[in-house]
Design a protein around this motif. Structure first.
Motif, short mmCIF file in Angstrom:
data_model
loop_
_atom_site.label_atom_id
_atom_site.label_comp_id
_atom_site.label_asym_id
_atom_site.label_seq_id
_atom_site.Cartn_x
_atom_site.Cartn_y
_atom_site.Cartn_z
N ARG A 1 0.83 -1.20 0.00
CA ARG A 1 0.00 0.00 0.00
C ARG A 1 0.87 1.26 0.00
NH1 ARG A 1 -3.88 -0.36 4.80
NH2 ARG A 1 -4.17 -2.39 3.82
N GLU A 2 1.90 1.24 0.82
CA GLU A 2 2.80 2.38 0.88
C GLU A 2 3.51 2.59 -0.45
OE1 GLU A 2 4.53 5.68 2.54
OE2 GLU A 2 2.94 4.41 3.39
N ASN A 3 3.91 1.49 -1.09
CA ASN A 3 4.58 1.59 -2.39
C ASN A 3 3.67 2.17 -3.46
OD1 ASN A 3 6.98 0.55 -1.40
ND2 ASN A 3 6.50 -1.55 -2.00
N VAL A 4 2.39 1.79 -3.42
CA VAL A 4 1.41 2.33 -4.37
C VAL A 4 1.25 3.83 -4.17
CG1 VAL A 4 -1.04 2.38 -4.98
CG2 VAL A 4 0.14 0.19 -4.75
N LEU A 5 1.08 4.24 -2.93
CA LEU A 5 0.83 5.65 -2.64
C LEU A 5 2.05 6.52 -2.89
CD1 LEU A 5 -1.23 5.20 0.63
CD2 LEU A 5 -2.08 5.87 -1.61
N ARG A 6 3.23 5.92 -2.89
CA ARG A 6 4.45 6.69 -3.10
C ARG A 6 4.62 7.10 -4.56
NH1 ARG A 6 8.13 3.06 -1.48
NH2 ARG A 6 7.86 3.61 0.71
N LEU A 7 3.95 6.39 -5.47
CA LEU A 7 4.11 6.67 -6.89
C LEU A 7 3.52 8.01 -7.27
CD1 LEU A 7 3.23 3.13 -8.30
CD2 LEU A 7 5.50 4.17 -8.17
N GLN A 8 4.14 8.66 -8.23
CA GLN A 8 3.67 9.95 -8.71
C GLN A 8 2.73 9.75 -9.90
OE1 GLN A 8 4.45 12.91 -7.17
NE2 GLN A 8 5.45 11.57 -5.66
N GLU B 1 -1.67 9.70 -11.00
CA GLU B 1 -2.85 8.86 -10.74
C GLU B 1 -2.82 7.57 -11.55
OE1 GLU B 1 -7.48 9.46 -11.84
OE2 GLU B 1 -6.64 10.97 -10.50
N GLU B 2 -2.42 7.67 -12.82
CA GLU B 2 -2.42 6.48 -13.68
C GLU B 2 -1.43 5.44 -13.19
OE1 GLU B 2 -0.74 6.10 -17.96
OE2 GLU B 2 -2.85 6.68 -18.22
N MET B 3 -0.24 5.88 -12.75
CA MET B 3 0.76 4.94 -12.25
C MET B 3 0.29 4.28 -10.96
SD MET B 3 4.45 6.74 -12.99
CE MET B 3 5.29 5.31 -12.30
N ARG B 4 -0.35 5.05 -10.07
CA ARG B 4 -0.85 4.46 -8.82
C ARG B 4 -1.94 3.44 -9.08
NH1 ARG B 4 -0.14 9.87 -6.99
NH2 ARG B 4 -2.35 10.36 -7.37
N LYS B 5 -2.83 3.78 -10.02
CA LYS B 5 -3.90 2.85 -10.35
C LYS B 5 -3.35 1.56 -10.95
CE LYS B 5 -8.22 2.45 -12.99
NZ LYS B 5 -9.14 3.13 -13.93
N SER B 6 -2.39 1.69 -11.86
CA SER B 6 -1.81 0.51 -12.50
C SER B 6 -1.12 -0.38 -11.47
CB SER B 6 -0.81 0.95 -13.57
OG SER B 6 -0.19 -0.16 -14.18
N ALA B 7 -0.35 0.22 -10.57
CA ALA B 7 0.34 -0.55 -9.54
C ALA B 7 -0.65 -1.23 -8.60
CB ALA B 7 1.29 0.35 -8.75
N LEU B 8 -1.71 -0.52 -8.24
CA LEU B 8 -2.73 -1.09 -7.36
C LEU B 8 -3.41 -2.27 -8.02
CD1 LEU B 8 -4.62 -1.08 -4.91
CD2 LEU B 8 -5.97 0.70 -6.06
N PHE C 1 3.88 -18.16 -10.59
CA PHE C 1 3.14 -17.09 -11.24
C PHE C 1 4.11 -16.04 -11.75
CE2 PHE C 1 3.89 -15.22 -7.12
CZ PHE C 1 4.00 -13.86 -7.37
N ASN C 2 3.63 -15.23 -12.67
CA ASN C 2 4.41 -14.10 -13.16
C ASN C 2 3.46 -13.00 -13.60
OD1 ASN C 2 6.65 -13.06 -15.67
ND2 ASN C 2 7.18 -13.14 -13.52
N LEU C 3 3.90 -11.78 -13.42
CA LEU C 3 3.06 -10.61 -13.67
C LEU C 3 3.72 -9.70 -14.70
CD1 LEU C 3 0.58 -8.86 -12.54
CD2 LEU C 3 2.31 -7.75 -11.10
N SER C 4 2.90 -9.07 -15.53
CA SER C 4 3.38 -8.06 -16.47
C SER C 4 2.31 -7.01 -16.64
CB SER C 4 3.72 -8.69 -17.83
OG SER C 4 4.20 -7.70 -18.74
N HIS C 5 2.72 -5.77 -16.81
CA HIS C 5 1.69 -4.75 -17.01
C HIS C 5 2.20 -3.56 -17.80
CE1 HIS C 5 3.14 -1.98 -13.78
NE2 HIS C 5 3.53 -3.10 -13.20
N THR C 6 1.28 -2.99 -18.54
CA THR C 6 1.44 -1.69 -19.16
C THR C 6 0.40 -0.79 -18.51
OG1 THR C 6 -0.20 -2.04 -20.90
CG2 THR C 6 2.02 -2.85 -21.33
#
Length: 319
Positions: free
Chosen positions: A63-70, A72-79, A130-135
């Motif tokens: 949660r802290e890592n998500v909120l640290r991102l600059q 809105e789009e980056m925070r949403k993607s990480a979440l 498992f493995n994760l990938s995202h744009t």
């Protein structure tokens, strides 16, 4: 989204949200040599209350890592990425229900995430990988049993600032560069560059060694049976029946039949590559072709099985 990710509102949310168990549709673990792929389109997740539920199932560190991102789009993607991993793994029937928020993770020596299962008497944790990938526009999670997996997703229209061949010469093998150089159409050349990049990323992630442990230039991705310099090799109609193989340039004895690939198109907008270990590499027996099952999801809300539909187009490899 505007207020849902501020620190102040997160603290208020922690005090008022009822932490109830999230109901997830149960799914059987993948069969041997079966790969499950789950993906979500961030633009389809618009409910702020749902995004708050996703925050609720994350660990405090996540949660802290998500909120640290600059941004809105980056925070949403990480979440969404963390929520997708947790809800996907929790779907699988493993003798007892698994809460998404109770899952713990660790990283191997090269930084690849793994599930850290609790030690429970009379319970053997599943050999789940498992493995994760995202744009910014698509997030995917691949799951296998008893087989290492690497996946990568890229936008088909991904912009590349550099000259394609100059960029390829920095990262690709001589064979791959020559194959790209044989393509005269710039749009086709860029498209095939993205496919190769996606396949190479998936392979490195399956190895689990990190990019420093398996630099792109140390191996070649090719379609078995395709002759060097044949630009028609990139015609999707001509490659569908071919096998995607990898040749190590550093160690010729590291043969390509250890791994199997699938290259596909998702929602008509993204390329996805999957790399898993072959059955023959795991048990020494005759190779069994892999099987792919794909779901489009909005975590917690709905899962749609899309294999065999227009949403999933297999370009080459196992399906």
């Amino acid at each position: 989204m505007r207020r849902g990710f501020s620190r102040m509102n997160l603290h208020c949310f922690d005090r008022t949200f009822i932490r109830s168990s999230h109901s997830l549709n149960a799914v059987q673990l993948p069969a041997p040599m079966e790969t499950h792929l789950w993906y979500v389109n961030p633009s389809e997740v618009k409910s702020e209350s749902l995004l708050k539920q996703y925050l609720d199932i994350l660990s405090p560190c996540e949660r802290e890592n998500v909120l640290r991102l600059q941004g809105e789009e980056m925070r949403k993607s990480a979440l969404l990425a963390r929520a997708l991993v947790r809800t996907t793994i929790a779907k699988y029937q493993m003798n007892s229900p698994v809460e998404p928020r109770s899952l713990k993770f660790r990283k191997n020596m090269h930084g690849k995430p793994e599930v850290c299962w609790p030690s429970i008497d009379d319970w053997d944790p599943p050999p789940l990988h498992f493995n994760l990938s995202h744009t910014s526009s698509l997030i995917a999670c691949g799951v296998t049993i008893n087989s290492q997996i690497g996946i990568d997703v890229e936008e088909k229209k991904r912009s590349i600032k550099h000259d394609i061949l100059s960029f390829a010469r920095r990262y690709f093998s001589k064979y791959e560069v020559e194959l790209l150089a044989a393509i005269s159409d710039p749009q086709v050349q860029q498209r095939e560059f993205i496919k190769l990049w996606t396949l190479k990323e998936a392979y490195v992630k399956a190895l689990g060694k990190g990019f420093s442990g398996a630099p792109f230039k140390t191996f070649t991705i090719r379609f078995q049976g395709v002759m060097e310099g044949d630009s028609e090799a990139f015609d999707e109609s001509s490659t569908k029946g071919f096998e995607i193989v990898v040749d190590s340039l550093d160690d010729p004895t590291d043969v390509s039949n250890t791994w199997q690939f699938s290259l596909l198109e998702l929602d008509g907008s993204h390329y996805a590559a999957i790399c898993t270990e072959k059955q023959s590499a795991l048990d020494g027996k005759i190779n069994i072709p892999g099987k792919l099952m794909v779901w489009k999801t909005i975590p917690i809300i709905e899962d749609e099985y899309v294999s065999g539909t227009d949403a999933v187009k297999v370009i080459c490899g196992f399906q």
